[in-house]
Design an enzyme around this catalytic site. Structure first.
Site, PDB file in Angstrom:
ATOM      1  N   GLY A  30      32.729  42.532  44.788  1.00  0.00           N
ATOM      2  CA  GLY A  30      33.768  41.622  45.250  1.00  0.00           C
ATOM      3  C   GLY A  30      33.590  41.291  46.717  1.00  0.00           C
ATOM      4  O   GLY A  30      34.552  41.169  47.467  1.00  0.00           O
ATOM      5  N   ALA A  31      32.319  41.120  47.120  1.00  0.00           N
ATOM      6  CA  ALA A  31      31.993  41.004  48.540  1.00  0.00           C
ATOM      7  C   ALA A  31      31.872  39.566  49.025  1.00  0.00           C
ATOM      8  O   ALA A  31      31.579  39.347  50.202  1.00  0.00           O
ATOM      9  CB  ALA A  31      30.685  41.740  48.827  1.00  0.00           C
ATOM     10  N   TYR A  61      47.765  44.043  35.703  1.00  0.00           N
ATOM     11  CA  TYR A  61      47.217  44.352  37.014  1.00  0.00           C
ATOM     12  C   TYR A  61      47.624  45.755  37.458  1.00  0.00           C
ATOM     13  O   TYR A  61      46.784  46.536  37.936  1.00  0.00           O
ATOM     14  CB  TYR A  61      47.700  43.312  38.025  1.00  0.00           C
ATOM     15  CG  TYR A  61      47.169  43.520  39.419  1.00  0.00           C
ATOM     16  CD1 TYR A  61      45.843  43.228  39.720  1.00  0.00           C
ATOM     17  CD2 TYR A  61      47.979  44.015  40.436  1.00  0.00           C
ATOM     18  CE1 TYR A  61      45.343  43.422  41.001  1.00  0.00           C
ATOM     19  CE2 TYR A  61      47.493  44.213  41.714  1.00  0.00           C
ATOM     20  CZ  TYR A  61      46.169  43.909  41.991  1.00  0.00           C
ATOM     21  OH  TYR A  61      45.681  44.115  43.270  1.00  0.00           O
ATOM     22  N   SER A  67      45.865  49.531  44.622  1.00  0.00           N
ATOM     23  CA  SER A  67      46.988  48.743  45.131  1.00  0.00           C
ATOM     24  C   SER A  67      48.275  49.537  44.987  1.00  0.00           C
ATOM     25  O   SER A  67      48.417  50.365  44.081  1.00  0.00           O
ATOM     26  CB  SER A  67      47.109  47.434  44.342  1.00  0.00           C
ATOM     27  OG  SER A  67      48.316  46.765  44.654  1.00  0.00           O
ATOM     28  N   GLY A  91      37.500  37.680  50.864  1.00  0.00           N
ATOM     29  CA  GLY A  91      38.557  38.662  51.063  1.00  0.00           C
ATOM     30  C   GLY A  91      38.126  39.908  51.802  1.00  0.00           C
ATOM     31  O   GLY A  91      37.271  39.878  52.687  1.00  0.00           O
ATOM     32  N   ILE A  92      38.731  41.046  51.415  1.00  0.00           N
ATOM     33  CA  ILE A  92      38.453  42.289  52.140  1.00  0.00           C
ATOM     34  C   ILE A  92      37.043  42.790  51.899  1.00  0.00           C
ATOM     35  O   ILE A  92      36.481  43.488  52.745  1.00  0.00           O
ATOM     36  CB  ILE A  92      39.493  43.378  51.808  1.00  0.00           C
ATOM     37  CG1 ILE A  92      39.413  43.804  50.350  1.00  0.00           C
ATOM     38  CG2 ILE A  92      40.896  42.932  52.162  1.00  0.00           C
ATOM     39  CD1 ILE A  92      40.287  44.995  50.037  1.00  0.00           C
ATOM     40  N   GLY A  93      36.431  42.433  50.767  1.00  0.00           N
ATOM     41  CA  GLY A  93      35.050  42.837  50.526  1.00  0.00           C
ATOM     42  C   GLY A  93      34.114  42.225  51.544  1.00  0.00           C
ATOM     43  O   GLY A  93      33.262  42.902  52.137  1.00  0.00           O
TER      44      GLY A  93
END
Length: 274
Positions: A14-15, A163, A138, A18-20
């Site tokens: 997930g890079a 989720y 989360s 976002g945070i990735g």
């Protein structure tokens, strides 16, 4: 590209956004970054940003976690390319608006958010000796109640329930991996906060909420991931759940070691590890 002793090999899923991506850019001067993402254009852009930040030896691999065959192919390439993996950051995640069943027969949210990362970590287990696995969970996990083995699409689908279940699974995986693999492999799960990113943008109410106070930038959300990737082994507890760099107690359901064991066993069977 073979790894070098001075730069730990850090694989981030997930890079591409976002945070990735933020974590990859932050870690670029200190690690050999391996980016994994689904969208080719965003992945190429993230790779360029990492290289510009000092990641001269960075690499990028496209992989769609909605296809477990692609995850197996990715693991095979990483296994052949890197003699070790010092950090595996299982960060890929989705929030799916409608009930969707993958080609593997699983509900899309639980496959992308849990099963794919679980499979990748297990396939790279021998490369992870002496390293660590960091999983993006989360605070939403408190609303989850995952049933081990129930990975199919339910008749009544609710996106936030799916989720929350998947995020609870992340913490349970982290706990059980610490029990099974420790001390050879350290593990941690973390909550990045409410992040102002592309995540959940299909929902107009969620897009509006991101304008409100309390949402943080991807760079701020990535801080705990970066800390867990670089901290000395004694600075965090393997199997723990972290928020803003501090250990927190997860929900009771996410702390159930019997469920963690059952989830691992059912997940291993589901993805073909048994």
């Amino acid at each position: 590209m073979p790894s070098t002793p001075s730069r730990p090999v850090t694989v981030i899923t997930g890079a591409s956004a976002g945070i990735g991506r933020a974590a990859a850019v932050e870690l670029a001067p200190r690690a050999e970054i391996v980016l994994v993402g689904r969208d080719p254009e965003r992945l190429d852009d993230a790779l360029a940003a990492v290289v510009a930040a000092g990641g001269h030896d960075a690499a990028a691999y496209r992989c769609d976690f909605a296809d477990l065959a692609a995850v197996r192919d990715l693991a095979a390439v990483l296994h052949a390319t890197y003699e070790r993996v010092d950090v595996l950051a299982c960060n890929a995640g989705v929030l799916v608006p409608k009930a969707t069943t993958t080609t593997d027969g699983f509900e899309l949210t639980v496959q992308v958010n849990h099963l794919a990362g679980f499979l990748l970590a297990n396939l790279l287990r021998d490369r992870l000796t002496g390293g660590r696995v960091i999983t993006t969970s989360s605070g939403a996990h408190i609303g989850g109640r995952i049933e081990p083995g129930a990975f199919g699409t339910p008749a009544k689908y609710r996106r936030w329930k799916a989720y929350a279940d998947s995020k609870q699974a992340n913490i349970l995986f982290t706990r059980e991996a610490a029990r099974r693999w420790g001390p050879e492999v350290l593990t941690a799960a973390f909550h990045p906060g409410a992040v102002r990113s592309r995540f959940g943008d299909d929902n107009p109410f969620f897009r509006l909420a991101k304008r409100l106070p309390g949402f943080v930038s991807p760079e701020t959300g990535a801080k705990t991931l970066v800390w867990l990737a670089t901290a000395a082994p004694g600075d965090f507890t393997s199997g723990g759940y972290y928020v803003r760099g501090k250990r927190h107690a997860p929900s009771a359901a996410a702390s159930d070691d019997e469920v963690a064991h059952e989830l691992w066993e059912s997940g291993a069977k589901a993805v073909g590890l048994r």
